[in-house]
Enzyme design. Structure first.
Site, PDB file in Angstrom:
ATOM      1  N   LYS A 148      -6.314   3.714   9.096  1.00  0.00           N
ATOM      2  CA  LYS A 148      -5.114   4.516   8.821  1.00  0.00           C
ATOM      3  C   LYS A 148      -4.882   5.407  10.034  1.00  0.00           C
ATOM      4  O   LYS A 148      -4.696   6.617   9.931  1.00  0.00           O
ATOM      5  CB  LYS A 148      -5.343   5.311   7.518  1.00  0.00           C
ATOM      6  N   ASP A 208      -2.761   0.331   4.092  1.00  0.00           N
ATOM      7  CA  ASP A 208      -1.721   0.175   3.064  1.00  0.00           C
ATOM      8  C   ASP A 208      -1.028  -1.182   3.233  1.00  0.00           C
ATOM      9  O   ASP A 208      -0.764  -1.897   2.260  1.00  0.00           O
ATOM     10  CB  ASP A 208      -0.721   1.346   3.071  1.00  0.00           C
ATOM     11  N   ASP A 255     -14.260  -0.033  -0.168  1.00  0.00           N
ATOM     12  CA  ASP A 255     -14.483   0.076  -1.615  1.00  0.00           C
ATOM     13  C   ASP A 255     -13.205  -0.308  -2.365  1.00  0.00           C
ATOM     14  O   ASP A 255     -13.233  -1.109  -3.301  1.00  0.00           O
ATOM     15  CB  ASP A 255     -14.895   1.520  -1.958  1.00  0.00           C
ATOM     16  N   ASP A 270     -12.086  -4.059  -4.536  1.00  0.00           N
ATOM     17  CA  ASP A 270     -11.697  -4.159  -5.951  1.00  0.00           C
ATOM     18  C   ASP A 270     -10.393  -4.948  -6.065  1.00  0.00           C
ATOM     19  O   ASP A 270     -10.227  -5.787  -6.952  1.00  0.00           O
ATOM     20  CB  ASP A 270     -11.543  -2.774  -6.596  1.00  0.00           C
TER      21      ASP A 270
END
Ligand code: IPM
Ligand code: MG
Length: 358
Positions: free
Chosen positions: A189, A222, A246, A250
């Protein structure tokens, strides 16, 4: 080969049920293939903590660091212990204490039926995420000030070192090289976090120069999430920091058919002879615990990764083929479209494995 010490930490929630099935697999390898595995079952987790306050004892830590080849962990987390301090002690004690800087998480879908994306097939979901595992926001440097007042301040520092970033990125490129992948993606980011993530950005392209046949592609995290849902097929190797890894894994688990299918290895990637930590990604899932509902296939795949780490080449592919068959023939739990319980899926896997030995 000398005997290999494997620490088993079933842990909390559905952990004991899935590790029971994983243990049966390891016992079968011992019995039928003569794998010299010394299985050391540890009583750690919420029950132990509630019983006698023990989290991660020093003698256990010392023996794991000094003697074990691998740790197989079920899951940690229990609603009876809201702060889950004991869980952090154990999990981070292992990850940080053993310097397991690469959390390797395959995002591979094993059956078209499990792909949640319209118009996509299983072959579109086949990547490995390298998540930095010893730094970032997870080091929990920071503090709280004026806690409980309207002026409260809470700070968690994001720690990124040149050494830590570089070795994780290098692990991703080494994996790409070893597996014939032509591109490595890095997600950060750096458009918002100009200090820490500029380091990631710069380091990524510097390391990439050492791997001329492999293309280095950067994207913001993103955007990575956006593309993973829209079309995951271009992604083969993804390197990223601890927190983003992490979250992204998912999302990745959803692309594989759910958390019941997601495996992981935590390793000191530059030296495979060091102890590694292996864990299914799903967590303790308290509502499912003790009901024979948990999907043990993530643990079966995780055992496969562990066997590769232990030097038993070919066994990971063998176990993956059995998992594919379990899904294809619906010899699986409800979360992946079957009707079997945890134990019955374990029976299927163990039978198939025994037959595969001939
Ligand atoms: C994981 C888990 C852990 C993490 C939690 C339990 C601290 O979500 O392994 O993905 O964030 O690393
Ligand atoms: Mg997670």
């Amino acid at each position: 080969m000398a005997s290999k010490l494997i620490a088993l930490i079933p842990g909390d929630g559905i952990g004991p049920e899935v590790i029971t099935q994983a243990r049966r697999i390891l016992e079968l390898y011992r019995e039928k293939r003569g794998f010299d595995l010394d299985l050391w079952q540890l009583d750690l987790g919420a029950d132990r903590f509630l019983r006698d306050g023990v989290m991660y004892p020093k003698d256990v830590e010392g023996r794991i660091a000094g003697e074990a080849s691998a740790v197989l962990l079920g899951a940690l987390g229990d609603p009876r212990v809201p702060g889950i301090e004991y869980a952090r002690e154990i999990l981070f004690g292992l990850r940080f204490g053993l310097d397991l800087y690469a959390n390797v998480r395959p995002v591979k879908c094993l059956d078209d039926r499990l792909v949640p994306l319209k118009g996509r097939t299983a072959k579109d979901v086949d990547m490995t995420v390298f998540r930095e595992n010893t730094e970032g926001i997870y080091v929990n440097i920071g503090g709280q000030f004026k806690r409980g007042t309207p002026d409260e301040i809470a700070i968690n520092e994001d720690v990124n070192t040149r050494k830590g970033v570089e070795r994780l990125i290098r692990a991703g490129f080494e994996f790409a090289k070893a597996n014939g992948h032509k591109v490595v993606h890095m997600a950060d980011k750096s458009n918002a976090m100009k200090h820490a993530h500029e380091l990631w950005y710069r380091c990524f392209f510097e390391v990439a120069k050492e791997y001329p046949g492999i293309e280095a592609k950067h994207l913001y995290v993103d955007a990575l999430c956006f593309f993973l849902v829209q079309d995951p097929s271009p992604f083969k190797v993804v390197v990223t920091n601890n927190l983003f890894g992490d979250i992204v894994t998912d999302l990745g688990a959803a692309l594989q058919g759910g958390l019941g299918m997601a495996s992981s290895a935590n390793v000191h990637a530059s030296d495979p002879s060091r102890v590694g930590l292996f864990e299914p990604v799903h967590g303790s899932a308290p509502p499912l615990a003790g009901k024979d509902l948990a999907n043990p296939l993530a643990s079966v795949l995780t055992v496969g990764m562990m066997l590769t780490h232990l030097g038993y080449a070919g066994e990971e592919a063998r176990l993956e083929a059995i998992v594919r068959k379990a899904i294809a023939e619906r010899k699986c739990t409800r979360d992946v479209g079957g009707e079997l319980g945890t134990r019955a899926v374990g029976d299927f896997v163990v039978n198939e494995l025994a037959h595969s030995f001939g």
